[in-house]
Enzyme design. Structure first.
Site, PDB file in Angstrom:
ATOM      1  CB  ALA A   1      -1.044   0.031   1.287  1.00  0.00           C
ATOM      2  CB  CYS A   2       4.276   1.828  -0.626  1.00  0.00           C
ATOM      3  SG  CYS A   2       5.630   2.752  -0.757  1.00  0.00           S
ATOM      4  N   GLY A   3       3.023   4.276  -2.202  1.00  0.00           N
ATOM      5  CA  GLY A   3       3.276   4.972  -3.637  1.00  0.00           C
ATOM      6  C   GLY A   3       4.288   4.516  -4.628  1.00  0.00           C
TER       7      GLY A   3
ATOM      8  CB  THR B   1       2.654  -0.543  -4.209  1.00  0.00           C
ATOM      9  OG1 THR B   1       2.683  -0.342  -2.808  1.00  0.00           O
ATOM     10  CG2 THR B   1       1.782  -2.101  -4.384  1.00  0.00           C
TER      11      THR B   1
END
Length: 158
Positions: free
Chosen positions: A35-37, A39
């Site tokens: 759930a990371c930018g 990803t």
């Protein structure tokens, strides 16, 4: 002199995996999050894995929830997400810490071998370590470095 082959890690499915299993391969070791930018880099990591696997290359993914709680899922959820959204086939390992007192021994080693711009601590998800065929860390790359940008470095080691 130590190498990554001196370590063991637990796979996403719970199997203890001696990293000696990857001896003779060029590796890209990455701390990941769902759930990371960054990803979407899963797509590029998988492309590298598929492009070079037959030449002795593998990506090893280590999910980590230490940065913005961006990997909160269970092993099953992480595996389903990676397979379903990004068709990930490279080895994924159990969620670990990469910093602090509970940092996985492999990551203590990696950080000791190649420090970052601001010291040894991992600053965010998708920090990448490139390892040569002898198990030695060649380079460390920031999360902003895309997998595609590493092609020439990988090819030089193959």
């Amino acid at each position: 002199m130590a190498s990554i082959y001196d370590f063991t890690a637990t796979s996403l499915s719970g199997e203890e995996v001696p990293l000696k299993r990857f001896e003779g391969q060029v590796l890209l070791i990455v701390n990941t999050a769902s759930a990371c930018g960054f990803t979407p880099q899963y797509r590029g990591l998988e492309a590298l894995h598929r492009a070079y696997a037959d030449r002795g290359f593998a990506v090893l993914g280590f999910p980590c929830n230490q940065f913005g709680a961006q990997e909160p899922g269970t092993a099953e959820e992480i595996g389903a997400f990676c397979a379903g959204k990004y068709d990930v086939t490279f080895p994924l390992f159990a969620k670990i810490d990469v910093n602090g007192a509970d940092a996985h021994p492999l990551y203590r080693f990696l950080k000791g071998e190649k420090t970052g711009l601001l010291g040894s601590a991992i600053k965010w998800n998708f920090t990448k370590f490139l390892v040569d065929r002898t198990g030695h860390v060649v380079s460390r790359h920031a999360p902003t470095t895309t997998p595609e940008a590493l092609k020439k470095d990988i090819e030089a080691l193959l």
